[in-house]
Design a protein around this motif. Structure first.
Motif, PDB file in Angstrom:
ATOM      1  N   ARG A   6      23.343  74.041  22.652  1.00  0.00           N
ATOM      2  CA  ARG A   6      24.438  73.690  24.062  1.00  0.00           C
ATOM      3  C   ARG A   6      24.170  74.393  25.087  1.00  0.00           C
ATOM      4  O   ARG A   6      24.081  73.107  26.269  1.00  0.00           O
ATOM      5  N   ARG A   7      22.697  75.265  25.015  1.00  0.00           N
ATOM      6  CA  ARG A   7      21.889  75.275  26.141  1.00  0.00           C
ATOM      7  C   ARG A   7      21.074  74.057  26.951  1.00  0.00           C
ATOM      8  O   ARG A   7      21.318  73.524  27.903  1.00  0.00           O
ATOM      9  N   THR A   8      20.564  73.190  26.074  1.00  0.00           N
ATOM     10  CA  THR A   8      19.983  71.830  26.395  1.00  0.00           C
ATOM     11  C   THR A   8      20.879  70.681  26.934  1.00  0.00           C
ATOM     12  O   THR A   8      20.541  70.337  27.974  1.00  0.00           O
ATOM     13  N   ALA A   9      22.447  70.978  26.320  1.00  0.00           N
ATOM     14  CA  ALA A   9      22.917  69.959  26.503  1.00  0.00           C
ATOM     15  C   ALA A   9      23.023  69.886  27.657  1.00  0.00           C
ATOM     16  O   ALA A   9      23.663  69.218  28.685  1.00  0.00           O
ATOM     17  N   GLU A  10      23.784  71.544  28.140  1.00  0.00           N
ATOM     18  CA  GLU A  10      24.490  71.927  29.392  1.00  0.00           C
ATOM     19  C   GLU A  10      23.827  71.626  30.604  1.00  0.00           C
ATOM     20  O   GLU A  10      24.163  71.166  31.686  1.00  0.00           O
ATOM     21  N   LEU A  11      22.401  72.035  30.465  1.00  0.00           N
ATOM     22  CA  LEU A  11      21.434  71.298  31.323  1.00  0.00           C
ATOM     23  C   LEU A  11      21.068  69.962  31.564  1.00  0.00           C
ATOM     24  O   LEU A  11      21.347  69.780  32.710  1.00  0.00           O
ATOM     25  N   ALA A  12      20.702  69.100  30.675  1.00  0.00           N
ATOM     26  CA  ALA A  12      20.927  67.780  30.825  1.00  0.00           C
ATOM     27  C   ALA A  12      22.532  67.299  31.144  1.00  0.00           C
ATOM     28  O   ALA A  12      22.481  65.895  32.339  1.00  0.00           O
ATOM     29  N   ALA A  13      23.889  68.140  31.357  1.00  0.00           N
ATOM     30  CA  ALA A  13      24.710  67.362  31.697  1.00  0.00           C
ATOM     31  C   ALA A  13      24.331  67.675  33.713  1.00  0.00           C
ATOM     32  O   ALA A  13      24.961  67.510  33.910  1.00  0.00           O
ATOM     33  N   ARG A  14      24.061  68.672  33.656  1.00  0.00           N
ATOM     34  CA  ARG A  14      23.658  69.178  35.371  1.00  0.00           C
ATOM     35  C   ARG A  14      22.487  68.161  36.138  1.00  0.00           C
ATOM     36  O   ARG A  14      22.652  67.668  37.377  1.00  0.00           O
ATOM     37  N   THR A  15      21.372  68.194  35.344  1.00  0.00           N
ATOM     38  CA  THR A  15      20.218  67.455  35.384  1.00  0.00           C
ATOM     39  C   THR A  15      20.108  65.897  35.765  1.00  0.00           C
ATOM     40  O   THR A  15      19.154  64.858  37.035  1.00  0.00           O
ATOM     41  N   SER A  16      20.653  65.435  34.838  1.00  0.00           N
ATOM     42  CA  SER A  16      20.213  64.203  34.524  1.00  0.00           C
ATOM     43  C   SER A  16      21.667  62.920  34.083  1.00  0.00           C
ATOM     44  O   SER A  16      21.934  62.581  33.993  1.00  0.00           O
ATOM     45  N   TYR A  17      22.721  63.310  34.182  1.00  0.00           N
ATOM     46  CA  TYR A  17      23.809  63.250  34.748  1.00  0.00           C
ATOM     47  C   TYR A  17      24.212  61.805  34.600  1.00  0.00           C
ATOM     48  O   TYR A  17      24.316  61.027  34.499  1.00  0.00           O
ATOM     49  N   GLY A  18      24.285  61.952  36.773  1.00  0.00           N
ATOM     50  CA  GLY A  18      23.569  61.126  37.405  1.00  0.00           C
ATOM     51  C   GLY A  18      22.887  59.936  36.724  1.00  0.00           C
ATOM     52  O   GLY A  18      23.036  58.912  36.857  1.00  0.00           O
ATOM     53  N   ARG A  19      22.003  60.456  36.551  1.00  0.00           N
ATOM     54  CA  ARG A  19      20.651  59.235  35.992  1.00  0.00           C
ATOM     55  C   ARG A  19      20.701  58.125  35.159  1.00  0.00           C
ATOM     56  O   ARG A  19      20.789  57.566  35.212  1.00  0.00           O
ATOM     57  N   LEU A  20      21.598  59.166  34.016  1.00  0.00           N
ATOM     58  CA  LEU A  20      21.904  58.310  32.938  1.00  0.00           C
ATOM     59  C   LEU A  20      23.321  57.497  32.618  1.00  0.00           C
ATOM     60  O   LEU A  20      23.102  56.558  32.193  1.00  0.00           O
ATOM     61  N   LEU A  21      24.395  58.187  34.083  1.00  0.00           N
ATOM     62  CA  LEU A  21      25.619  56.982  34.044  1.00  0.00           C
ATOM     63  C   LEU A  21      24.550  55.891  35.348  1.00  0.00           C
ATOM     64  O   LEU A  21      26.012  54.422  35.081  1.00  0.00           O
ATOM     65  N   ALA A  22      23.585  56.349  35.605  1.00  0.00           N
ATOM     66  CA  ALA A  22      23.907  54.686  36.661  1.00  0.00           C
ATOM     67  C   ALA A  22      22.786  54.349  36.195  1.00  0.00           C
ATOM     68  O   ALA A  22      23.130  52.545  36.447  1.00  0.00           O
ATOM     69  N   ILE A  23      21.794  54.241  34.558  1.00  0.00           N
ATOM     70  CA  ILE A  23      21.347  53.146  34.298  1.00  0.00           C
ATOM     71  C   ILE A  23      22.639  52.598  33.725  1.00  0.00           C
ATOM     72  O   ILE A  23      22.540  51.286  32.917  1.00  0.00           O
ATOM     73  N   LEU A  24      23.592  53.266  33.024  1.00  0.00           N
ATOM     74  CA  LEU A  24      24.537  53.366  31.497  1.00  0.00           C
ATOM     75  C   LEU A  24      25.658  51.412  32.722  1.00  0.00           C
ATOM     76  O   LEU A  24      25.471  50.901  32.324  1.00  0.00           O
ATOM     77  N   ALA A  25      25.507  52.160  33.349  1.00  0.00           N
ATOM     78  CA  ALA A  25      26.886  51.652  34.697  1.00  0.00           C
ATOM     79  C   ALA A  25      26.128  50.355  34.720  1.00  0.00           C
ATOM     80  O   ALA A  25      26.862  49.065  35.547  1.00  0.00           O
ATOM     81  N   SER A  26      24.772  50.379  35.438  1.00  0.00           N
ATOM     82  CA  SER A  26      23.356  48.912  35.702  1.00  0.00           C
ATOM     83  C   SER A  26      23.774  47.966  34.921  1.00  0.00           C
ATOM     84  O   SER A  26      24.076  47.105  34.897  1.00  0.00           O
ATOM     85  N   GLY A  27      24.710  48.184  33.808  1.00  0.00           N
ATOM     86  CA  GLY A  27      24.022  47.218  32.395  1.00  0.00           C
ATOM     87  C   GLY A  27      26.187  46.297  32.613  1.00  0.00           C
ATOM     88  O   GLY A  27      26.109  45.712  32.199  1.00  0.00           O
ATOM     89  N   SER A  28      26.705  47.734  32.786  1.00  0.00           N
ATOM     90  CA  SER A  28      27.871  47.085  32.376  1.00  0.00           C
ATOM     91  C   SER A  28      28.964  46.777  33.197  1.00  0.00           C
ATOM     92  O   SER A  28      29.795  46.157  33.232  1.00  0.00           O
ATOM     93  N   ARG A  29      28.425  47.451  34.561  1.00  0.00           N
ATOM     94  CA  ARG A  29      28.939  47.071  35.890  1.00  0.00           C
ATOM     95  C   ARG A  29      30.447  47.822  35.759  1.00  0.00           C
ATOM     96  O   ARG A  29      31.508  48.329  37.017  1.00  0.00           O
ATOM     97  N   ASP A  30      30.731  48.538  34.860  1.00  0.00           N
ATOM     98  CA  ASP A  30      32.800  49.454  34.459  1.00  0.00           C
ATOM     99  C   ASP A  30      31.810  50.972  34.529  1.00  0.00           C
ATOM    100  O   ASP A  30      31.962  51.430  33.627  1.00  0.00           O
ATOM    101  N   ILE A  31      32.007  51.666  35.681  1.00  0.00           N
ATOM    102  CA  ILE A  31      31.822  52.978  35.607  1.00  0.00           C
ATOM    103  C   ILE A  31      32.189  53.962  34.706  1.00  0.00           C
ATOM    104  O   ILE A  31      32.113  55.102  34.395  1.00  0.00           O
ATOM    105  N   SER A  32      33.464  53.453  34.918  1.00  0.00           N
ATOM    106  CA  SER A  32      34.700  54.505  34.163  1.00  0.00           C
ATOM    107  C   SER A  32      34.222  54.238  32.701  1.00  0.00           C
ATOM    108  O   SER A  32      34.300  55.496  31.244  1.00  0.00           O
ATOM    109  N   ALA A  33      33.784  53.289  32.452  1.00  0.00           N
ATOM    110  CA  ALA A  33      33.415  53.011  30.770  1.00  0.00           C
ATOM    111  C   ALA A  33      32.071  53.398  30.239  1.00  0.00           C
ATOM    112  O   ALA A  33      32.191  54.009  29.642  1.00  0.00           O
ATOM    113  N   ALA A  34      30.943  53.541  31.620  1.00  0.00           N
ATOM    114  CA  ALA A  34      29.531  54.244  31.168  1.00  0.00           C
ATOM    115  C   ALA A  34      29.906  55.746  31.106  1.00  0.00           C
ATOM    116  O   ALA A  34      29.543  56.763  30.352  1.00  0.00           O
TER     117      ALA A  34
END
Length: 408
Positions: A6-34
């Motif tokens: 849980r601690r690792t998941a929470e840390l990833a949510a705080r520190t990596s969320y934006g980077r992961l979302l940017a990678i996903l959205a760059s493929g689909s162009r649908d930010i809400s879906a990402a």
């Protein structure tokens, strides 16, 4: 095991969320879906990691899980049109070419600065989808109710999806046109982290480092532009003082009382060099001006005094270029520090009440101005409002102590 997962998941949510979302959205162009896919990946992680152990690369695990969900949706829906096939192909290319997690956030920042997006929503949009701030924190930064900000963000993301905006860094001749919005978002993220840094969670402290990292990327991408250097210098000046903002007992220490021996000499030297390089462009912008103000404060460590005349000249330039409430309140605070409480009071009184009602620095400055003018009733009321708007316990304690002077 479950606690570590849980601690690792929470840390990833705080520190990596934006980077992961940017990678996903760059493929689909649908930010809400990402966002939905990434949320599902975090849910899956909370189920899987306690049983199977935390993976060596949690970010890669989350991205793979989200991409697998995306592919399953495409297959189950049996979509055969060319756009869907192209999306599937693009996701495959991303899987093969982005295994080392190249930084997609920079690309997304410039996408969010597209002219087709409402200018007022560009920075909030970047703060949420690239830098991972929620609507509550963004709304607080822009003095807007969280529900209102949330609705505006939903509409802005729909605009990106429906307009089919390209998820690529624009041509070099277009970058300067979008630059100020990108710089504003990076600085807003740094400011959010700065407010919460002492005693903050690991992820919140990391947001300041992320902002500085993105500042370095922008400065490298546009070496001939002076403002990225100005912004990077500004953040480094501020970050250099982080160890001096609390004393050994955890009490808040205002800038003029800080032990300059605790400031990071290396960061200050780098900031000074960046500001000098930026000045060679002979184009004085907002962030260079703010960095120059910090440079004047830094000189106190050498001279033992603060050059208020230089500060006033710089603040006059700053508010002429960027007359925001924050800058105007900061100028008033400087006037108070220079010993001119009456002028500070007049400057604060000229600000629109609807913009200052929930702006904590305004009430802090107003309280100290009233205290200096020996207007105890007004000082007491301002301190009460400031304390109510303050979330940091150490700052609240600091203000409470001064508020007692207004009543005693």
């Amino acid at each position: 095991m479950q606690k570590d997962a849980r601690r690792t998941a929470e840390l990833a949510a705080r520190t990596s969320y934006g980077r992961l979302l940017a990678i996903l959205a760059s493929g689909s162009r649908d930010i809400s879906a990402a966002e939905d896919l990434l949320s599902q990946a975090f849910v899956a992680a909370l189920k899987s990691w306690p049983e199977r152990g935390v993976p060596d690369n949690p970010d890669a695990w989350l991205l793979t899980a989200a991409r697998n969900s995306q592919r399953n949706l495409i297959r189950h829906a049996k979509v055969r049109d060319g756009a869907a096939l192209e999306m599937e192909r693009h996701f495959q290319e991303l899987s093969e070419s982005q295994q080392d997690f190249p930084d997609e956030r920079l690309k997304m920042l410039f996408v969010c600065a597209h002219p087709a997006i409402d200018a007022a929503m560009r920075t909030p949009l970047m703060l949420q989808i690239v830098l991972g701030l929620d609507a509550v924190r963004i709304g607080s930064a822009f003095l807007v109710a969280p529900s209102t900000m949330g609705q505006r963000l939903v509409r802005a993301k729909a605009k990106i999806r429906d307009s089919g905006l390209r998820f690529t860094v624009p041509d070099s001749d277009v970058l300067p046109e979008r630059l100020i919005d990108v710089l504003n978002a990076i600085y807003a993220a740094f400011g959010a982290a700065w407010d919460e840094m002492p005693g903050a969670a690991e992820g919140d402290q990391g947001l300041a480092e992320e902002a500085i990292y993105l500042g370095r990327l922008i400065a490298s991408l546009l070496p001939d532009e002076p403002e990225p250097k100005g912004l990077l210098a500004l953040m480094l000046y501020c970050h250099a003082r982080r160890a001096a903002r609390r004393d050994e007992y955890g009490k808040f220490v205002p800038l003029k009382q800080q032990d300059s021996g605790k400031w990071s000499r290396d960061m200050i030297i780098e900031a000074e060099q960046l500001l000098t390089l930026a000045s060679r462009a002979a184009t004085f912008g907002q962030y260079q001006c703010e960095a120059a103000i910090q440079s004047v404060h830094v000189q106190r460590a050498i001279t033992g005094i603060t050059n208020h005349k230089a500060l006033l000249a710089l603040y006059d330039l700053l508010v002429a270029q960027c007359p925001t409430v924050g800058n105007l309140v900061s100028r008033a605070a400087m006037l108070l520090e220079a010993g001119d409480a009456q002028c500070a009071h007049e400057a604060l009184a000229a600000l629109p009440p609807d913009l200052t009602a929930r702006y904590q620095p305004f009430w802090v400055t107003s309280a100290f101005v009233a205290l200096e003018l020996e207007e105890s009733a007004r000082a007491k009321a301002a301190f009460e409002t400031a304390i109510a708007l303050t979330e940091d316990p150490a700052v609240r304690t600091f203000l409470t102590g001064h508020a007692q002077r207004a009543t005693g």
